[in-house]
Design an enzyme around this catalytic site. Structure first.
Site, mmCIF file in Angstrom:
data_model
loop_
_atom_site.group_PDB
_atom_site.id
_atom_site.type_symbol
_atom_site.label_atom_id
_atom_site.label_comp_id
_atom_site.label_asym_id
_atom_site.label_seq_id
_atom_site.Cartn_x
_atom_site.Cartn_y
_atom_site.Cartn_z
ATOM 1 N N HIS A 1 -89.498 -35.516 -112.495
ATOM 2 C CA HIS A 1 -90.583 -35.766 -111.533
ATOM 3 C C HIS A 1 -90.141 -35.648 -110.075
ATOM 4 O O HIS A 1 -89.904 -36.672 -109.418
ATOM 5 C CB HIS A 1 -91.091 -37.202 -111.733
ATOM 6 C CG HIS A 1 -91.875 -37.406 -112.979
ATOM 7 N ND1 HIS A 1 -93.240 -37.224 -113.051
ATOM 8 C CD2 HIS A 1 -91.479 -37.778 -114.212
ATOM 9 C CE1 HIS A 1 -93.664 -37.476 -114.266
ATOM 10 N NE2 HIS A 1 -92.615 -37.814 -114.996
ATOM 11 N N GLU B 1 -91.836 -35.341 -107.566
ATOM 12 C CA GLU B 1 -92.810 -36.001 -106.679
ATOM 13 C C GLU B 1 -92.510 -37.495 -106.525
ATOM 14 O O GLU B 1 -93.130 -38.164 -105.706
ATOM 15 C CB GLU B 1 -94.241 -35.781 -107.204
ATOM 16 C CG GLU B 1 -94.629 -36.559 -108.444
ATOM 17 C CD GLU B 1 -94.076 -35.991 -109.738
ATOM 18 O OE1 GLU B 1 -93.170 -35.115 -109.703
ATOM 19 O OE2 GLU B 1 -94.541 -36.439 -110.807
ATOM 20 N N CYS C 1 -93.202 -32.571 -116.107
ATOM 21 C CA CYS C 1 -93.278 -33.500 -117.244
ATOM 22 C C CYS C 1 -94.483 -33.186 -118.143
ATOM 23 O O CYS C 1 -94.487 -32.168 -118.810
ATOM 24 C CB CYS C 1 -93.254 -34.932 -116.725
ATOM 25 S SG CYS C 1 -92.561 -36.080 -117.906
#
Ligand code: GLN
Length: 192
Positions: A174, A176, A77
């Protein structure tokens, strides 16, 4: 395998948690000296302008460029924006990847959404075939790739959301923030 996470701003802690889950050694990177001994670096999501300005303030721009010439770097991002070489406006960039990026490109109403992606390279590398569930939060679009950069994944309408250039990786979303560790595993395979 020791992977650093740029820890100037943004969701670096979530990346560290994911890396630990797959057994990698981790380090938070705030100064040039923290790059020593790393096999790869992740630049997290957050605000690309803030990350860029702090990187300038801490003397990290040139050391990060140098690191990226011989090591794996993955930007998620805001990190993908920071890795790119063209965003059509003036803010500090590493310029390591030949990708043209548009910030906040999904517009206000749909600026955060989740979708399932087919990512052949990722499936091949991890020996899996179930879709990758991706989370987009005011993410950028990769408008085009050039030079050595190639498209890793596009949405059904053709908008590019992941690109790779050798050991450099950029994703609009994302990994994560999910439970799926496959993208982190893929990155480690690039770093080793
Ligand atoms: N909108 C942010 C930017 O342009 C990126 C958002 C994110 O990293 N989740 O820098």
């Amino acid at each position: 395998m020791k992977i650093g996470v740029l820890a100037l701003q943004g969701d670096f802690a979530e990346h560290i948690t994911m890396l630990k889950r797959i057994g990698a050694e981790t380090a938070e990177v705030r100064l040039p000296k923290h790059l020593e001994g790393l096999d790869g670096l992740i630049i997290p999501g957050g605000e690309s302008t803030t990350i860029g300005k702090l990187a300038v303030a801490y003397g990290l721009i040139e050391p990060l460029r140098e690191f990226g010439r011989s090591h794996a770097i993955w930007g998620t991002c805001a990190g993908a924006i920071f890795l790119s070489n063209d965003i059509g406006r003036d803010q500090p960039l590493l310029g390591l990847m030949s990708i043209k990026v548009k910030r906040n490109a999904f517009g206000r109403q749909v600026d955060s959404f989740e979708t399932d992606l087919e990512i052949d390279e990722l499936f091949k590398a991890t020996g899996t075939e179930h879709p990758y569930h991706a989370v987009f939060i005011r993410g950028p679009i990769i408008e085009s790739v050039s030079g050595e950069a190639k498209v890793l994944c596009a949405l059904e309408d053709g908008r590019i959301v992941a690109a790779q250039q050798g050991r450099l990786l950029a994703t609009s979303f994302h990994p994560e923030l999910t439970d799926d560790t496959r993208f982190h595993e893929y990155f480690i395979s690039l770093a080793s």
